[in-house]
Design a protein around this motif. Structure first.
Motif, PDB file in Angstrom:
ATOM      1  N   THR A 445      -7.062  -1.195 -12.859  1.00  9.33           N
ATOM      2  CA  THR A 445      -6.651  -0.001 -12.122  1.00  9.33           C
ATOM      3  C   THR A 445      -7.077   1.299 -12.808  1.00  9.33           C
ATOM      4  OG1 THR A 445      -4.491  -0.049 -13.236  1.00  9.33           O
ATOM      5  CG2 THR A 445      -4.700  -1.228 -11.160  1.00  9.33           C
ATOM      6  N   ALA A 482      -7.847  -7.583  -4.303  1.00 10.32           N
ATOM      7  CA  ALA A 482      -7.071  -6.365  -4.077  1.00 10.32           C
ATOM      8  C   ALA A 482      -5.592  -6.672  -3.901  1.00 10.32           C
ATOM      9  CB  ALA A 482      -7.619  -5.616  -2.857  1.00 10.32           C
ATOM     10  N   GLU A 483      -5.289  -7.773  -3.232  1.00  4.53           N
ATOM     11  CA  GLU A 483      -3.879  -8.155  -3.055  1.00  4.53           C
ATOM     12  C   GLU A 483      -3.232  -8.499  -4.402  1.00  4.53           C
ATOM     13  OE1 GLU A 483      -6.357  -9.104  -1.300  1.00  4.53           O
ATOM     14  OE2 GLU A 483      -5.905  -8.473   0.766  1.00  4.53           O
ATOM     15  N   GLN A 486      -2.572  -5.239  -6.203  1.00  7.27           N
ATOM     16  CA  GLN A 486      -1.447  -4.559  -5.576  1.00  7.27           C
ATOM     17  C   GLN A 486      -0.131  -5.236  -5.936  1.00  7.27           C
ATOM     18  OE1 GLN A 486      -2.203  -3.943  -1.462  1.00  7.27           O
ATOM     19  NE2 GLN A 486      -0.790  -2.220  -1.290  1.00  7.27           N
ATOM     20  N   GLU A 489       0.816  -4.161  -9.433  1.00 14.61           N
ATOM     21  CA  GLU A 489       1.379  -2.813  -9.451  1.00 14.61           C
ATOM     22  C   GLU A 489       2.817  -2.802  -8.946  1.00 14.61           C
ATOM     23  OE1 GLU A 489      -2.328   0.247  -9.108  1.00 14.61           O
ATOM     24  OE2 GLU A 489      -1.421  -0.395  -7.232  1.00 14.61           O
ATOM     25  N   GLN A 490       3.091  -3.595  -7.946  1.00 10.94           N
ATOM     26  CA  GLN A 490       4.470  -3.677  -7.457  1.00 10.94           C
ATOM     27  C   GLN A 490       5.395  -4.236  -8.528  1.00 10.94           C
ATOM     28  OE1 GLN A 490       4.124  -6.043  -3.920  1.00 10.94           O
ATOM     29  NE2 GLN A 490       3.147  -4.410  -2.714  1.00 10.94           N
ATOM     30  N   MET A 548      -3.241   2.342  -8.279  1.00  5.72           N
ATOM     31  CA  MET A 548      -4.583   2.281  -7.708  1.00  5.72           C
ATOM     32  C   MET A 548      -4.535   2.404  -6.192  1.00  5.72           C
ATOM     33  SD  MET A 548      -7.377  -0.732  -8.271  1.00  5.72           S
ATOM     34  CE  MET A 548      -8.758  -0.960  -7.154  1.00  5.72           C
ATOM     35  N   PHE A 549      -3.478   1.937  -5.582  1.00  4.62           N
ATOM     36  CA  PHE A 549      -3.358   2.016  -4.133  1.00  4.62           C
ATOM     37  C   PHE A 549      -2.366   3.089  -3.707  1.00  4.62           C
ATOM     38  CE2 PHE A 549      -4.957  -2.217  -5.039  1.00  4.62           C
ATOM     39  CZ  PHE A 549      -5.995  -2.331  -4.127  1.00  4.62           C
ATOM     40  N   ARG A 554      -6.208   7.181  -3.483  1.00  7.71           N
ATOM     41  CA  ARG A 554      -6.743   7.099  -2.117  1.00  7.71           C
ATOM     42  C   ARG A 554      -7.505   8.372  -1.757  1.00  7.71           C
ATOM     43  NH1 ARG A 554      -5.740   3.834   2.223  1.00  7.71           N
ATOM     44  NH2 ARG A 554      -6.149   4.719   4.275  1.00  7.71           N
ATOM     45  N   MET A 632     -11.163  -2.487   1.066  1.00  8.04           N
ATOM     46  CA  MET A 632     -10.160  -2.452   0.003  1.00  8.04           C
ATOM     47  C   MET A 632      -8.999  -1.544   0.353  1.00  8.04           C
ATOM     48  SD  MET A 632     -12.605  -2.118  -3.317  1.00  8.04           S
ATOM     49  CE  MET A 632     -11.218  -1.483  -4.268  1.00  8.04           C
ATOM     50  N   PHE A 633      -9.310  -0.330   0.818  1.00  6.50           N
ATOM     51  CA  PHE A 633      -8.274   0.685   1.022  1.00  6.50           C
ATOM     52  C   PHE A 633      -7.933   0.867   2.503  1.00  6.50           C
ATOM     53  CE2 PHE A 633     -10.135   1.575  -3.069  1.00  6.50           C
ATOM     54  CZ  PHE A 633      -9.035   1.860  -3.854  1.00  6.50           C
ATOM     55  N   ARG A 634      -8.428  -0.059   3.349  1.00  4.51           N
ATOM     56  CA  ARG A 634      -8.073  -0.079   4.768  1.00  4.51           C
ATOM     57  C   ARG A 634      -8.353   1.270   5.441  1.00  4.51           C
ATOM     58  NH1 ARG A 634      -4.250  -2.960   1.927  1.00  4.51           N
ATOM     59  NH2 ARG A 634      -4.030  -5.149   2.523  1.00  4.51           N
TER      60      ARG A 634
END
Length: 830
Positions: A445, A482-483, A486, A489-490, A548-549, A554, A632-634
């Motif tokens: 990240t 990416a999941e 993420q 990070e959570q 990162m997300f 972003r 990645m970032f939708r």
């Protein structure tokens, strides 16, 4: 020769002198043969005296003055004989390593100066603070009376590996070796052989080939500390000794006796190659316990000396090492990372889980599990941060980028590689790698954010820079990665619950750089705690983590997407402009009869030299990179379209780029920060033209300066003497007047479009009368074209005078036609 014939009559000093003389007088092959015989015939007592000289003569001096065998430039295809001899002599099973084991069996020690260690290590030891690595514990010695500095007492294997590793940094490549391919050099291949020998992916570490009747050389015994030191970390008892003591001699694993060589090799490589950054950053990583220990030591020293604390403490905290790694250095580190991933992934499936850690597990298998997290992770993270922050913004950053991406993808070096999908899509990252991603969260990240900041400052029109953005986007867009990031990070951002088993925990830095032989901490089953411990150990408990997300990153990704769109349009405009200029160039311009266009629409770029193929590659790289970032970032197409319009990247009706972003002030146009960025990166530019006297414009690089000045004086004389006649001719209404106006009249500046609103009223009065300009004859291209034309005429047996008359006649016909077309165009305008 006498040394070989009468070994029993020689003294160590005489043997050393004889070898030094042979090094000057004998060829390389003969010297190596003599060394092999000396190693075989002489006892360790006499070899002890020549060992330091031999190591220095091979790897060069630590100050870089002596280059030794120049292994970093030695290639098999250039010097096949010297290459094969050197590789055979330095092979892990060769004569040099046999000498090392011969001396190791006698427990000899060699002094290594602390002043040549990496900057943070040197500063720490000079401050009587031992770095957290077993390489330095109980080895620092006080200098003798009148000595020059501190030394480390190293065993032969350590001494050899210290020199081998440091030669990558201390030895500067020769001027002729700048274009040598690193992967073909003897040094690079030796690193690969040592890693494969001491860190095997299959089988056990081979025992040393020793001719000693006592069998293999023993592991080095701990030494009594030579001076009082504080330490950055805690000291633990050796797990290896306890492991061996519980085994019988019948069932003992041979690797357990020699695993210390593997550990030493890895620690030396990591310490010498990755331990380069500011000491302040190094101290930031340390645990509160270690900092308290350092403070206690300094207070005790201060009270013992009845004096205030030593002022060198400030120097310890303010120390900054001016170190810039080379591209070769980075490539060797990448080789180390790739091999360590293969080494760690060679664990048997039943031994991967920490629950399988038991007395039946061999030390080598334990070492495989501990190699990356304990030895490499911490220092590699800081080394990468240093490179991301200090590396030049050019294409050479690709080496750092690939090293980083190699570490982030351990699944590429796993034995059970999954085949790619039939549709060409990248394979999905298995869930078994989720713990690695979570325990290396910052390397994914924070370094990704660092790369974004670099990419936003580079020229993405360049194919090499576009390729780097594509490579990073492709790696991070692998399915399921990416999941995993993420999810990590959570786990880090979730609130810490105060429950019984966490009440007394501290997020302190583990002894990542310590020996794997030290005891493992208790297994922590809480995944969230593991992630938090990883982040806090590398960044400190007061770190401010940027997800990162999250919205901040972003925003950076959206800016990068905008710049990618701009770069694609710029590359397309350059391609279109090159095609238009080639198609619309008049035929007579090749003969130098038309003025060159000195006002190009775009600045110079490597696309101009590499052609349409590079423009196509750039467009492909940027297109795929944008697609991966959207995955990645939708990001939706509507968002990209809206942001593209907001940035003003749309083209006008003529297909040309708009002006850089600016505002109108009292004195004209003022660039905004966005406009300055667009100009610096070649995304936009002002269409600046020379609007002064064409005869007085600066002399161009394609013109002969002295000839231009001479032609200017001649033109000025003619214009001054015949001004009245030229004015009268141009005022005629017949064909002769039109013909003269076509050649002698310059278009008025009042008709030209100025980009700046300032000065429009003053330019309209700069009309000039008719005049003759001979400046085009001062161009190299014009003279070369005329010379070529006369050469072709001579081949056709046309004399110089007739050909000159034909050339003048042909030009008059062309000028007459252009005169008629010009006058007809003016009539249509009226």
């Amino acid at each position: 020769e006498a040394t070989m014939a009468f070994p029993h009559l020689q003294q160590p000093s005489f043997l050393l002198a004889s070898l030094k003389a042979d090094a000057i007088n004998k060829p390389f092959a003969q010297r190596c043969q003599d060394l092999v015989k000396v190693i075989e015939d002489f006892p360790a007592k006499e070899l002890h005296a020549i060992f330091p000289w031999l190591v220095e003569s091979i790897f060069g001096s630590l100050d870089g003055v002596l280059i030794g065998w120049n292994l970093r430039s030695l290639q098999g295809r250039v010097s096949p004989v010297e290459y094969s001899i050197a590789m055979e002599f330095l092979d892990p099973g060769g004569p040099m390593m046999k000498l090392v084991y011969k001396l190791q069996a006698e427990d000899y020690k060699f002094d290594f100066p602390v002043s040549y260690l990496p900057g943070p290590v040197k500063a720490s030891i000079q401050e009587h603070v031992v770095p957290d690595s077993p390489l330095y514990h109980n080895k620092v010695q006080f200098p003798p009376t009148g000595g020059l500095g501190l030394n480390l007492a190293l065993n032969p294997f350590e001494y050899y590996m210290f020199f081998f590793a440091l030669s990558l940094i201390t030895q500067k490549p020769l001027p002729g070796a700048l274009h040598v391919r690193t992967s073909d050099c003897a040094y690079f291949i030796l690193v690969d052989r040592y890693l494969s020998w001491f860190l095997p992916t299959e089988g056990s570490v081979l025992p040393p080939l020793s001719s000693s009747p006592g069998g293999p050389s023993p592991s080095p015994a701990p030494r009594t500390p030579a001076m009082p030191f504080a330490s950055y970390g805690l000291h633990h008892t050796s797990l290896l000794k306890r492991h061996i003591s519980h085994q019988t001699s019948v069932n003992a694993d041979p690797a357990s006796h020699e695993i210390w060589r593997s550990e030493t090799l890895l620690q030396v490589f990591v310490e010498m190659w990755l331990h380069h950054y500011s000491l302040e950053m190094y101290q930031k990583m340390q645990s509160p316990h270690a900092k308290l220990e350092v403070l206690h030591y300094r207070l005790s020293v201060s009270s013992a000396l009845h004096s205030p604390a030593q002022p060198s403490l400030q120097a310890l905290h303010a120390y900054q090492e001016s170190f810039t790694p080379t591209e070769e250095h980075v490539l060797v580190v990448r080789l180390l990372i790739k091999h360590l991933h293969a080494f760690s992934n060679s664990l048997k499936p039943e031994q991967v889980s920490p629950s399988a850690h038991s007395h039946a597990t061999s030390p080598l298998e334990e070492f495989k599990r501990a190699a990356v997290p304990r030895f490499v992770q911490q220092k590699l993270y800081l080394f990468l941060q240093h490179c991301f922050g200090h590396w030049p913004l050019d294409a050479s950053f690709r080496a750092v980028l690939e090293m980083w991406l190699s570490y982030l993808q351990p699944w590429r070096y796993a034995p059970e590689k999954q085949p790619q999908g039939s549709d060409g899509q990248a394979r999905c990252v298995s869930e078994r790698w989720a713990p690695f991603v979570q325990e290396n969260l910052l390397l994914y990240t924070k370094l990704f954010v660092g790369f974004l900041s670099r990419a936003l400052r580079t020229d993405l029109v360049s194919p090499k820079n576009a390729l780097m953005v594509f490579r990073v986007a492709k790696v991070f867009a692998q399915p399921n990665l990416a999941e995993m990031i993420q999810k990590g990070e959570q786990l880090f951002l979730e609130p810490e619950l105060v429950i019984a088993h966490r009440q007394h925990r501290l997020f302190s830095a583990p002894t990542l750089t310590g020996s794997f032989l030290s005891s493992w901490p208790p297994a922590v089953t809480d995944t969230s705690f593991k992630v938090k411990s990883h982040v806090y150990s590398l960044e400190g408990q007061d770190c401010k983590y940027t997800p990162m997300f999250g919205p901040e990153v972003r925003t950076l990704v959206l800016r990068l997407a905008q710049l990618i769109t701009q770069a694609k349009q710029t590359a397309k405009s350059i391609s279109d402009q090159c095609g238009e200029s080639t198609a619309s160039r008049p035929f007579l311009s090749w003969l130098g009869l038309c003025l060159s266009d000195t006002n190009s629409s775009y600045p110079a770029n490597d696309l101009d030299d590499m052609g349409q193929d590079s423009i196509r590659k750039t467009d492909e790289y940027l297109e795929k990179a944008l697609e991966y970032l959207c995955q990645m970032f939708r990001l939706s197409e509507a968002q990209l379209a809206q942001l593209t319009l907001a940035m003003g990247t749309t083209q006008d009706e003529n297909g040309k780029k708009q002006l850089p972003d600016c505002i109108v002030g009292e004195d004209g146009l003022i660039l905004t920060p966005l406009g300055r960025y667009q100009i610096i990166n070649g995304l936009r530019k002002f269409d600046i033209e020379y609007q002064g006297d064409s005869e007085l414009q600066p002399i161009r690089s394609y013109e002969i300066a002295s000839l231009v000045r001479l032609l200017f004086r001649l033109s000025s004389t003619i214009n001054h003497r015949f001004a009245g006649q030229m004015r009268a001719l141009c005022s005629r209404a017949d064909f002769l007047g039109s013909f003269c106006r076509y050649h002698l009249m310059e278009p008025g500046l009042a008709d030209k479009h100025l980009l700046s609103p300032v000065g429009q009223g003053r330019v309209a009065s700069r009309a000039r009368g008719p005049r003759l300009s001979l400046r085009f004859l001062g161009s190299y291209r014009t003279l070369l074209s005329l010379l070529l034309a006369f050469f072709v005429a001579s081949l056709l047996r046309i004399g110089p005078l007739p050909f000159a008359l034909l050339l003048v006649l042909g030009y008059f016909l062309y000028a007459a036609a252009m005169t008629l077309l010009t006058e007809q165009g003016k009539l249509h305008q009226l």
